[in-house]
Design an enzyme around this catalytic site. Sequence first.
Site, mmCIF file in Angstrom:
data_model
loop_
_atom_site.group_PDB
_atom_site.id
_atom_site.type_symbol
_atom_site.label_atom_id
_atom_site.label_comp_id
_atom_site.label_asym_id
_atom_site.label_seq_id
_atom_site.Cartn_x
_atom_site.Cartn_y
_atom_site.Cartn_z
ATOM 1 N N ASP A 1 0.736 -5.655 4.926
ATOM 2 C CA ASP A 1 1.866 -4.921 4.346
ATOM 3 C C ASP A 1 2.514 -5.731 3.225
ATOM 4 O O ASP A 1 2.499 -6.958 3.254
ATOM 5 C CB ASP A 1 2.887 -4.645 5.471
ATOM 6 C CG ASP A 1 3.868 -3.553 5.089
ATOM 7 O OD1 ASP A 1 3.697 -2.923 4.022
ATOM 8 O OD2 ASP A 1 4.817 -3.328 5.856
ATOM 9 N N ASN B 1 -0.877 7.549 5.367
ATOM 10 C CA ASN B 1 -0.865 7.117 3.958
ATOM 11 C C ASN B 1 -1.229 8.232 2.967
ATOM 12 O O ASN B 1 -0.963 8.116 1.769
ATOM 13 C CB ASN B 1 -1.791 5.912 3.739
ATOM 14 C CG ASN B 1 -1.219 4.601 4.250
ATOM 15 O OD1 ASN B 1 -1.951 3.678 4.611
ATOM 16 N ND2 ASN B 1 0.104 4.487 4.299
HETATM 17 C C1 FPP Z 1 0.777 -1.758 2.443
HETATM 18 O O1 FPP Z 1 1.438 -2.131 1.287
HETATM 19 C C2 FPP Z 1 -0.632 -1.762 2.242
HETATM 20 C C3 FPP Z 1 -1.476 -0.701 2.471
HETATM 21 C C4 FPP Z 1 -1.267 0.697 2.067
HETATM 22 C C5 FPP Z 1 -2.701 -0.985 3.192
HETATM 23 C C6 FPP Z 1 -3.447 -2.185 2.713
HETATM 24 C C7 FPP Z 1 -4.216 -1.929 1.483
HETATM 25 C C8 FPP Z 1 -4.819 -2.892 0.773
HETATM 26 C C9 FPP Z 1 -4.811 -4.312 1.150
HETATM 27 C C10 FPP Z 1 -5.536 -2.527 -0.474
HETATM 28 C C11 FPP Z 1 -6.726 -1.678 -0.213
HETATM 29 C C12 FPP Z 1 -7.687 -2.313 0.721
HETATM 30 C C13 FPP Z 1 -9.028 -2.158 0.620
HETATM 31 C C14 FPP Z 1 -9.906 -2.842 1.590
HETATM 32 C C15 FPP Z 1 -9.636 -1.348 -0.440
HETATM 33 P P1 FPP Z 1 2.636 -1.198 0.872
HETATM 34 O O2 FPP Z 1 2.197 -0.399 -0.316
HETATM 35 O O3 FPP Z 1 3.096 -0.406 2.038
HETATM 36 O O4 FPP Z 1 3.702 -2.267 0.477
HETATM 37 P P2 FPP Z 1 5.267 -2.037 0.472
HETATM 38 O O5 FPP Z 1 5.671 -1.819 1.902
HETATM 39 O O6 FPP Z 1 5.780 -3.331 -0.080
HETATM 40 O O7 FPP Z 1 5.549 -0.873 -0.415
#
Ligand code: FPP
Length: 242
Positions: free
Chosen positions: A16, A64
């Site tokens: 995250d 998501n």
């Molecule tokens: C959360 O960050 C992250 C995700 C949506 C999942 C993890 C995704 C990745 C590491 C990138 C894609 C992975 C692969 C393997 C292609 P957030 O956007 O919720 O962060 P925030 O809470 O700071 O907004």
Amino acid sequence: MVKSATIPTHVGIIMDGNGRWAKKRLLPRVMGHREGVKTVKKITEFAAKIGIRYLSLFAFSTENWLRPQDEVSTLMDLLDEYIESEVELILSQGIKFVVSGDLGRIRESTRKKLNNLIEISRNNSGMVLNLALNYGGRDELIHAVKLIIDDYSKGLLSKDDIEKKFSLYLYNAEIPDIDLLIRTSGEIRISNFMLWRIAYSELYFTKVLWPDFNEDNFRDAIADYNKRIRRFGKTDEQIIGK
Ligand code: FPP
């Protein structure tokens, strides 16, 4: 980390903080995800190197899809790029790649790439890399229950066996319970991740944002895990023999 530290068999990570990482730098959110993919690669390689047997990464949840359409499609594009660029590492390290989640909603071209990677790494005996994609813990449990009902109605499963055999109906049944669950970015939530397999997990929350998470942070999490006494419902005396 002391050399004799116990390496958890199965580590799960809720990755995250990509969005916040980007925001701090006045960059678009997708740049955070791009950076997050780099961390996925580094952490996968490190986990395999230190002898973790199963690594489950929460890459995309059933919720998501509710994100802005352009963010969802960038995440899918990144997934394509990720698969293509990881093939070499996965094969050279003998990693077995699996996916947990309902791939039905993932676009066909990406699904084919995923299935191909699953297929070509099927017989690898190294670390199992379990990417949770379009994954939800409740969804997994409902999916399992439906399969159980099918087997029960065909007389292949008795009521008394359900508790013992429940885990056989989860995605990738061979994957054991999670020993250590890490969540980055300071949020203290489970967010529907691997509900069955975290029943007795040790939980570790760090404020580090996922794109910044590095080997030292991973070592710290394992060192912390090594300080825990895992009682599994028993008493300290039963566990450490005082
Ligand atoms: C959360 O960050 C992250 C995700 C949506 C999942 C993890 C995704 C990745 C590491 C990138 C894609 C992975 C692969 C393997 C292609 P957030 O956007 O919720 O962060 P925030 O809470 O700071 O907004």
